[in-house]
Scaffold this motif. Structure first.
Motif, PDB file in Angstrom:
ATOM      1  N   SER A   1       1.030  -1.277   0.603  1.00 14.38           N
ATOM      2  CA  SER A   1       0.103   0.229   0.080  1.00 14.38           C
ATOM      3  C   SER A   1       0.869   1.055   0.173  1.00 14.38           C
TER       4      SER A   1
ATOM      5  N   ASN B   1      -0.490   1.817  -5.907  1.00 10.41           N
ATOM      6  CA  ASN B   1      -1.700   2.139  -6.031  1.00 10.41           C
ATOM      7  C   ASN B   1      -1.323   2.159  -7.352  1.00 10.41           C
TER       8      ASN B   1
ATOM      9  N   ALA C   1     -11.164   8.613  -4.071  1.00 13.60           N
ATOM     10  CA  ALA C   1     -10.097   7.471  -3.171  1.00 13.60           C
ATOM     11  C   ALA C   1      -9.063   6.732  -4.419  1.00 13.60           C
TER      12      ALA C   1
ATOM     13  N   SER D   1      -5.323   7.883  -3.047  1.00 12.63           N
ATOM     14  CA  SER D   1      -3.902   6.958  -2.718  1.00 12.63           C
ATOM     15  C   SER D   1      -2.885   7.103  -3.981  1.00 12.63           C
TER      16      SER D   1
ATOM     17  N   LEU E   1     -11.388  -0.351  -3.040  1.00 13.87           N
ATOM     18  CA  LEU E   1     -10.863  -0.045  -1.343  1.00 13.87           C
ATOM     19  C   LEU E   1     -10.688  -1.007  -0.745  1.00 13.87           C
TER      20      LEU E   1
ATOM     21  N   TYR F   1      -6.858  -0.238   0.241  1.00 15.76           N
ATOM     22  CA  TYR F   1      -6.143   0.870   1.494  1.00 15.76           C
ATOM     23  C   TYR F   1      -6.055  -0.513   2.142  1.00 15.76           C
ATOM     24  N   ARG F   2      -4.829  -2.194   1.628  1.00 15.18           N
ATOM     25  CA  ARG F   2      -5.059  -3.363   1.507  1.00 15.18           C
ATOM     26  C   ARG F   2      -4.472  -3.408   3.180  1.00 15.18           C
TER      27      ARG F   2
ATOM     28  N   ALA G   1      -5.135  -1.400   6.029  1.00 15.76           N
ATOM     29  CA  ALA G   1      -5.947  -1.614   6.512  1.00 15.76           C
ATOM     30  C   ALA G   1      -6.690  -2.423   7.627  1.00 15.76           C
TER      31      ALA G   1
ATOM     32  N   PRO H   1     -11.150  -1.794   5.765  1.00 19.62           N
ATOM     33  CA  PRO H   1     -10.542  -0.569   4.775  1.00 19.62           C
ATOM     34  C   PRO H   1     -11.848   0.359   4.420  1.00 19.62           C
TER      35      PRO H   1
ATOM     36  N   ALA I   1     -11.074   3.121   6.866  1.00 26.22           N
ATOM     37  CA  ALA I   1      -9.666   3.715   6.636  1.00 26.22           C
ATOM     38  C   ALA I   1     -10.167   4.460   6.061  1.00 26.22           C
ATOM     39  N   PHE I   2     -10.682   4.692   4.795  1.00 32.11           N
ATOM     40  CA  PHE I   2     -11.302   5.735   4.076  1.00 32.11           C
ATOM     41  C   PHE I   2     -12.398   6.882   4.850  1.00 32.11           C
TER      42      PHE I   2
ATOM     43  N   PHE J   1      -9.894   9.340   6.689  1.00 32.14           N
ATOM     44  CA  PHE J   1      -9.597  10.304   5.485  1.00 32.14           C
ATOM     45  C   PHE J   1     -10.145  11.058   5.438  1.00 32.14           C
TER      46      PHE J   1
END
Length: 579
Positions: A35, A40, A263, A267, A391, A395-396, A398, A401, A404-405, A408
């Motif tokens: 990540s 990404n 996202a 990212s 996602l 956000y792998r 987390a 995920p 986590a978004f 953010f």
């Protein structure tokens, strides 16, 4: 609705005509990788663009804003659009766009081909436009004009202002413009007219954004093969974009695919630094505030001629007032009255505009604070799983995920947005300078116009016997510099602070009392502006008079008083804008 495209078996398939953010479709993703932003970006790179040369296309800002951004005229879900073929265009119809459902399929293809050919193949995108199609077209047009043209508009308006000042000075002389009625027209209305012309059409002259991506213009609207390839390449198009312009309104973060775009972009770019957040309410508020400022200036300039008369009246009828204080009081009275009375016509509009600003800003912050991607809207419910899978890949690292978004959007993004648009009761300093630009331009009309009377008379009435016009102009110029950079821009933050205090004190249950008190707060804010500028001008004139006519020891107390005032004014600005 498009049919699903055939992709290699290692890629999950996704395809649809999306109707959320900028109405683009879903995509395909490769297996998860560590990540970070480079990897990404690698995840989002699909074979679609490589397989079809010329699939990544862009349009110039002038093409996008053609016909007052007519491309946004249809606010429903991704209507197919195209140019009107010449054989279909009626004499009374001059619009370049035609909805695809009008005419025969052959005509629709011909029209869509013309639109698609108006875009150009590219290797990357300067700015990716993310928005909600349901938002009003004219607000998007103003927002993009503000984003693209505001800096150039200010620059050319300022050059016009300087040019008019130099030409007029060469023709009439530096002391020959006292009392001339047309100075406001030359130094305010003409430069501000240039500002508005460039604001709306400056992208035809120059813009730092060389190209943009918008689905309706960069994805073919009627030929299914090109359409499917274009919508499948969306993630890679986002990755290949240098900046993302978010045309924000209250619906934006309610849309699932808007969130997907944010996202992907943030990212793969390592955060929101390359996101330009443009709320749709800012441009109308700024422009309308400038227009009402023009009316206020026209009234104020006529009242500034009272400065000298007030000085004479005080000397003749109030002999107990020390003569050292007469310039201070005359400047204070004349300038305070001029700004206060001149601003009264703008009270009603300022109340409406600032109330809307506070309401929209609170909605924006509430949207951030309560954001949950799980609650967003999606017209095609099958797409929800696709976005959640996206996602999960982005956000792998987390545990959750999606959460986590959410964090953010709730925490990191608002910090970036605050840098762009300020807080609920605070406004960025540069934005305040833009709003008071007409007032700053009017300084030349007041300085060279000698407060609306003959320059020789103004010098004697404002500074005392023996004073020269250049001395009066120098003091007046210093006062306007202080006002333009340290006083006038603070008026709107003060208004917001007072209005917010009224709401907090009375609560939501007394809307009429709150509204009445807020109107009084706006009146008080305009009075505050006039009083501070009156004090600044009075201190400067009194200090100048002492320096030019008396000894250093006599002028020292006035110099100290002026210095203390300027230090306090500087500290006040720091508090309003940077604390």
């Amino acid at each position: 609705m498009m049919s699903k495209p055939q992709l290699p078996s290692l890629l999950p398939m996704a395809s649809r005509a999306r109707s959320d953010c900028s109405t683009r479709s879903c995509s395909s993703f490769v297996s998860a990788m560590p990540s970070d932003k480079e990897e990404n970006a690698s995840i989002m790179r699909l074979p679609s663009l490589r397989r079809t040369p010329g699939l990544l296309r862009v349009v110039s800002p002038s093409r996008l804003l053609r016909g007052f951004a007519e491309v946004f005229r249809t606010n429903a879900d991704w209507k197919q659009v195209g140019y009107t073929p010449s054989h279909l265009m009626a004499p009374s119809y001059h619009s370049p766009l035609l909805l695809a459902e009008e005419g025969t399929p052959q005509d629709q293809h011909a029209a869509a081909d013309e639109v698609y050919s108006s875009s150009e193949p590219a290797e990357e995108v300067s700015a990716f436009i993310s928005h909600v199609w349901a938002s009003p077209r004219w607000r998007k047009f103003l927002a993009l004009c503000f984003y693209l043209n505001a800096t150039l508009a200010v620059t050319l308006a300022t050059f016009t202002w300087i040019f008019m000042m130099l030409v007029t000075t060469l023709v009439l002389g530096p002391f020959g413009m006292g009392g001339k009625w047309y100075l406001v027209l030359l130094f305010v209305y003409i430069p501000i007219s240039v500002f508005f012309i460039v604001f709306f059409w400056g992208h035809l002259l120059h813009t730092s954004v060389k190209d943009m991506w918008l689905d309706k213009l960069c994805i073919h609207q009627t030929r299914d093969d090109l359409k499917e390839k274009g919508v499948q390449a969306l993630p890679e198009i986002v990755v290949l974009s240098n900046r993302m312009i978010i045309l924000w309104d209250t619906q934006y973060f309610e849309r699932l695919w808007c969130c997907a775009e944010v996202a992907i972009f943030c990212s793969t770019k390592g955060g929101a630094d390359n996101v330009d957040f443009v709320p749709l309410w800012i441009a109308p508020w700024v422009l309308s505030s400038m227009v009402t400022g023009l009316l206020s200036i026209s009234i104020s300039e006529r009242l500034f001629s009272l400065i000298g008369s007030i000085g004479v009246y005080l000397e003749n009828h109030f002999e107990f007032i020390p003569k050292d204080f007469v310039p201070l009081l005359s400047q204070f009275g004349g300038i305070s009255a001029g700004f206060f009375v001149g601003s009264l016509p703008a009270v009603g509009f300022s109340y409406y505009a600032l109330r809307s600003k506070m309401r929209n800003h609170r909605k924006m912050l509430h949207t951030f604070a309560t954001f949950k991607v799980q609650n967003t809207k999606c017209k095609v419910e099958n797409d929800r799983a696709l976005v959640m899978d996206l996602l999960a890949k982005l956000y792998r690292d987390a545990v959750d995920p999606s959460e986590a978004f959410n964090r953010f959007v709730r925490k990191d993004l608002p910090c970036h947005v605050e840098k762009n648009v300020g807080r609920v009761k605070k406004i960025r300093y540069k934005l305040c300078l833009l709003i008071v630009l007409p007032l700053a331009f009017s300084s030349t009309a007041n300085i060279l116009g000698c407060d609306g009377i003959s320059c020789d008379v103004a010098a004697v009435e404002e500074l005392g016997p023996g004073a020269q016009p250049w001395q009066q102009m120098s003091a007046n110029c210093s006062a306007w510099l202080i006002g333009s950079f340290l006083i006038y821009p603070t008026t709107y933050p003060v208004m917001l602070m007072l209005m917010e205090s009224c709401e907090r004190a009375l609560g939501p249950d007394k809307p009429r009392k709150t509204a009445a008190l807020q109107v009084l707060s706006i009146i008080a804010s305009y009075a505050y502006m006039g009083i501070l500028e009156g004090i600044a001008a009075g201190l400067l004139n009194s200090t100048s008079d002492r320096i030019w006519h008396n000894s250093f020891s006599t002028s020292l107390p006035w110099c100290v008083a002026l210095s203390v005032f300027l230090v306090m004014l500087g500290a006040w600005n720091i508090y309003l804008y940077w604390l």
